[in-house]
Design an enzyme around this catalytic site. Structure first.
Site, mmCIF file in Angstrom:
data_model
loop_
_atom_site.group_PDB
_atom_site.id
_atom_site.type_symbol
_atom_site.label_atom_id
_atom_site.label_comp_id
_atom_site.label_asym_id
_atom_site.label_seq_id
_atom_site.Cartn_x
_atom_site.Cartn_y
_atom_site.Cartn_z
ATOM 1 N N ALA A 255 -6.210 -14.347 -5.474
ATOM 2 C CA ALA A 255 -5.199 -14.805 -4.516
ATOM 3 C C ALA A 255 -4.301 -13.669 -4.064
ATOM 4 C CB ALA A 255 -4.360 -15.913 -5.138
ATOM 5 N N TYR B 227 -10.469 -0.511 -0.685
ATOM 6 C CA TYR B 227 -9.169 -0.028 -1.175
ATOM 7 C C TYR B 227 -9.228 1.482 -1.376
ATOM 8 C CZ TYR B 227 -4.932 0.095 -4.037
ATOM 9 O OH TYR B 227 -3.674 0.373 -4.533
ATOM 10 N N SER C 294 -3.835 -11.190 -10.766
ATOM 11 C CA SER C 294 -4.224 -11.770 -12.065
ATOM 12 C C SER C 294 -4.726 -10.655 -12.974
ATOM 13 C CB SER C 294 -5.304 -12.828 -11.861
ATOM 14 O OG SER C 294 -6.392 -12.279 -11.139
ATOM 15 N N HIS D 144 0.821 -1.228 0.000
ATOM 16 C CA HIS D 144 0.000 0.000 0.000
ATOM 17 C C HIS D 144 0.854 1.276 0.000
ATOM 18 C CE1 HIS D 144 -4.128 -1.569 0.239
ATOM 19 N NE2 HIS D 144 -3.561 -2.609 0.823
ATOM 20 N N THR D 145 2.116 1.122 -0.295
ATOM 21 C CA THR D 145 2.996 2.300 -0.363
ATOM 22 C C THR D 145 2.992 2.905 -1.763
ATOM 23 O OG1 THR D 145 4.772 0.737 -0.728
ATOM 24 C CG2 THR D 145 4.619 1.693 1.475
ATOM 25 N N ASP D 146 2.612 2.113 -2.781
ATOM 26 C CA ASP D 146 2.801 2.600 -4.167
ATOM 27 C C ASP D 146 2.027 3.886 -4.444
ATOM 28 O OD1 ASP D 146 0.349 1.199 -4.234
ATOM 29 O OD2 ASP D 146 0.747 0.243 -6.178
ATOM 30 N N ASP E 22 1.533 -3.387 -9.426
ATOM 31 C CA ASP E 22 1.238 -4.654 -10.101
ATOM 32 C C ASP E 22 1.687 -4.651 -11.558
ATOM 33 O OD1 ASP E 22 -0.043 -4.943 -7.677
ATOM 34 O OD2 ASP E 22 -2.060 -4.684 -8.489
HETATM 35 C C1 GLA Z 1 -3.204 -3.866 -5.054
HETATM 36 C C2 GLA Z 1 -3.022 -2.629 -5.945
HETATM 37 C C3 GLA Z 1 -1.563 -2.143 -5.913
HETATM 38 C C4 GLA Z 1 -1.045 -1.973 -4.503
HETATM 39 C C5 GLA Z 1 -1.379 -3.217 -3.663
HETATM 40 C C6 GLA Z 1 -1.037 -3.031 -2.207
HETATM 41 O O1 GLA Z 1 -2.510 -4.950 -5.570
HETATM 42 O O2 GLA Z 1 -3.398 -2.906 -7.257
HETATM 43 O O3 GLA Z 1 -1.457 -0.935 -6.649
HETATM 44 O O4 GLA Z 1 -1.554 -0.816 -3.908
HETATM 45 O O5 GLA Z 1 -2.744 -3.580 -3.745
HETATM 46 O O6 GLA Z 1 0.320 -2.856 -2.041
#
Ligand code: GLA
Length: 388
Positions: A125, A224, A129, A38-40, A174
């Site tokens: 998961a 989210y 995906s 959750h840092t992105d 991702d």
């Molecule tokens: C999901 C989001 C990413 C990132 C993660 C948590 O995968 O798509 O952008 O924020 O959660 O690190």
């Protein structure tokens, strides 16, 4: 060199496209993230890698004004007019439509095509995906529309599509991992500058194991987005006293924000988690350099504690699977991975104990929740590639 299309994939595609000459096939992997969760979207640090499990996207031109899409594993076929893209509520279809809208924004006039999708990447998961779908589709569409976009263009297009068409305010973790992933390497990136480094994985007596809770609680996208909004609110409060701080990840320490009046306790906790998580990523990188896996494991446990208590994106099933190993010396560390509310835990496990650890997790989990947990040993594979 382009990878060979595996036989099982070739067979599936040939059923839809027999003897097709003008075919383009791309594949893109799912991802793990060792630490930096959750840092992105707070412009912080991340440490992902692409996994050796792929989604395949094949496309061919057709006559007419329709786009025909086959989701082979779901045995679903959808057809949409080239000039009639709109949110359908069907997730896989909307991911592709979102990308097509982005191509339109670049000035591309959509023309008819037929495509098929098949995937080895587990859905729900927490290994993204959806990024695998986006990135494989983008690579194939980039060839099909002759747009000559580069790797970063594709990452940003996927991100904009997620933000704008799907309404998920996610960051670029991702897509970045799925596109830039490199066999046997981790990717260490600062999401503010987008500068990244490939870190080779040293041979050791430890390995990584994913354990899938096989549950998905709450509407991930709304929970989210709540976190993204809370972080923005926390940042706005901090900026009242520190106008030069542009992102939560620029805050150096929790002490620096001890006098800030936050909108509520949640916002304070979210900010603290982000500051602490960035510090953990730095420590993790140091520990990796020194091959101090005990320290790496401790940081994973701390990360989970933060995600569960301060960021509140865990759930009972994830907490249980992390706690089950706390006294087990063969598991150095464990934490939930990805967006949260279900999906996988990521575990740093002694290689010799792999089968015992898997059995232990599955037995305990079944006993507690009556659900089968799936164990997935991690192999770090190559990022997205064109195949044909
Ligand atoms: C999901 C989001 C990413 C990132 C993660 C948590 O995968 O798509 O952008 O924020 O959660 O690190």
């Amino acid at each position: 060199m382009r990878p060979k299309v595996p036989d099982h994939v070739q067979e599936k595609i040939e059923k839809i496209f027999p003897k097709e000459k003008s075919l383009t096939i791309a594949r893109a992997p799912g991802r793990i993230n060792l630490i930096g969760e959750h840092t992105d979207y707070n412009k912080g640090l991340v440490l992902p890698a692409s996994i050796d499990s792929y989604l395949y996207f094949a496309i061919r031109p057709i006559e007419g004004d329709q786009i025909i899409l086959h989701a082979l594993d779901r045995e679903e076929t959808k057809s949409i007019p080239c000039d009639g893209l709109q949110v359908s509520g069907i997730a896989w279809l909307d991911y592709i439509q979102g990308l097509l809208v982005e191509f339109q924004k670049l000035g591309v006039t959509l023309r008819a095509f037929e495509c098929c999708i098949t995937s080895e990447v587990p859905i729900g998961a927490g290994v993204s995906s959806s990024a695998a779908l986006d990135c494989a589709a983008l690579l194939a569409l980039n060839t099909f529309f002759e747009t000559e976009l580069d790797a970063w263009d594709l990452v940003h297009m996927s991100n904009r599509s997620n933000n704008n068409f799907l309404g998920i305010k996610s960051g670029i973790l991702d897509q970045f991992a799925s596109i830039f992933g490199t066999e046997n390497h981790l990717l260490f990136m600062d999401c503010a500058s987008l500068v990244y480094k490939k870190i080779p994985i040293a041979e050791s007596e430890f390995t990584w194991l994913l354990i899938n809770t096989n549950v998905n609680h709450s509407h991930l996208s709304s929970a989210y987005n709540d976190r993204v909004n809370e972080c923005q609110s926390a940042l706005a409060s901090i900026q009242k006293m520190h106008p030069n701080i542009e992102h939560l990840s620029e805050v150096q320490s929790v002490n620096q924000i001890s006098n800030i009046q936050f909108e509520n306790l949640n916002c304070k906790n979210r900010a603290e988690y982000i500051i602490e998580e960035n510090a953990r990523v730095r420590e993790f990188i140091q520990a990796l350099k020194q091959e101090d896996f005990t320290k790496c494991g401790k940081l994973l446990y701390q990360c989970h504690q933060g995600l569960s208590k301060k960021y509140e994106v865990s759930c009972n099933e994830l907490d249980f699977l992390v706690d089950v190993f706390k006294e087990d010396t063969s598991v150095l560390g464990s934490r939930m991975m990805g967006g949260g509310f279900g999906g996988c835990t990521l575990n740093l496990v002694h290689k010799d104990a792999m089968s015992r650890v898997q059995e232990k997790a599955q037995e305990a989990y079944k006993m507690e929740f009556g659900i089968d947990a799936a164990c997935i040993p991690v192999r770090i594979g190559q990022g997205a590639q064109l195949m044909i």
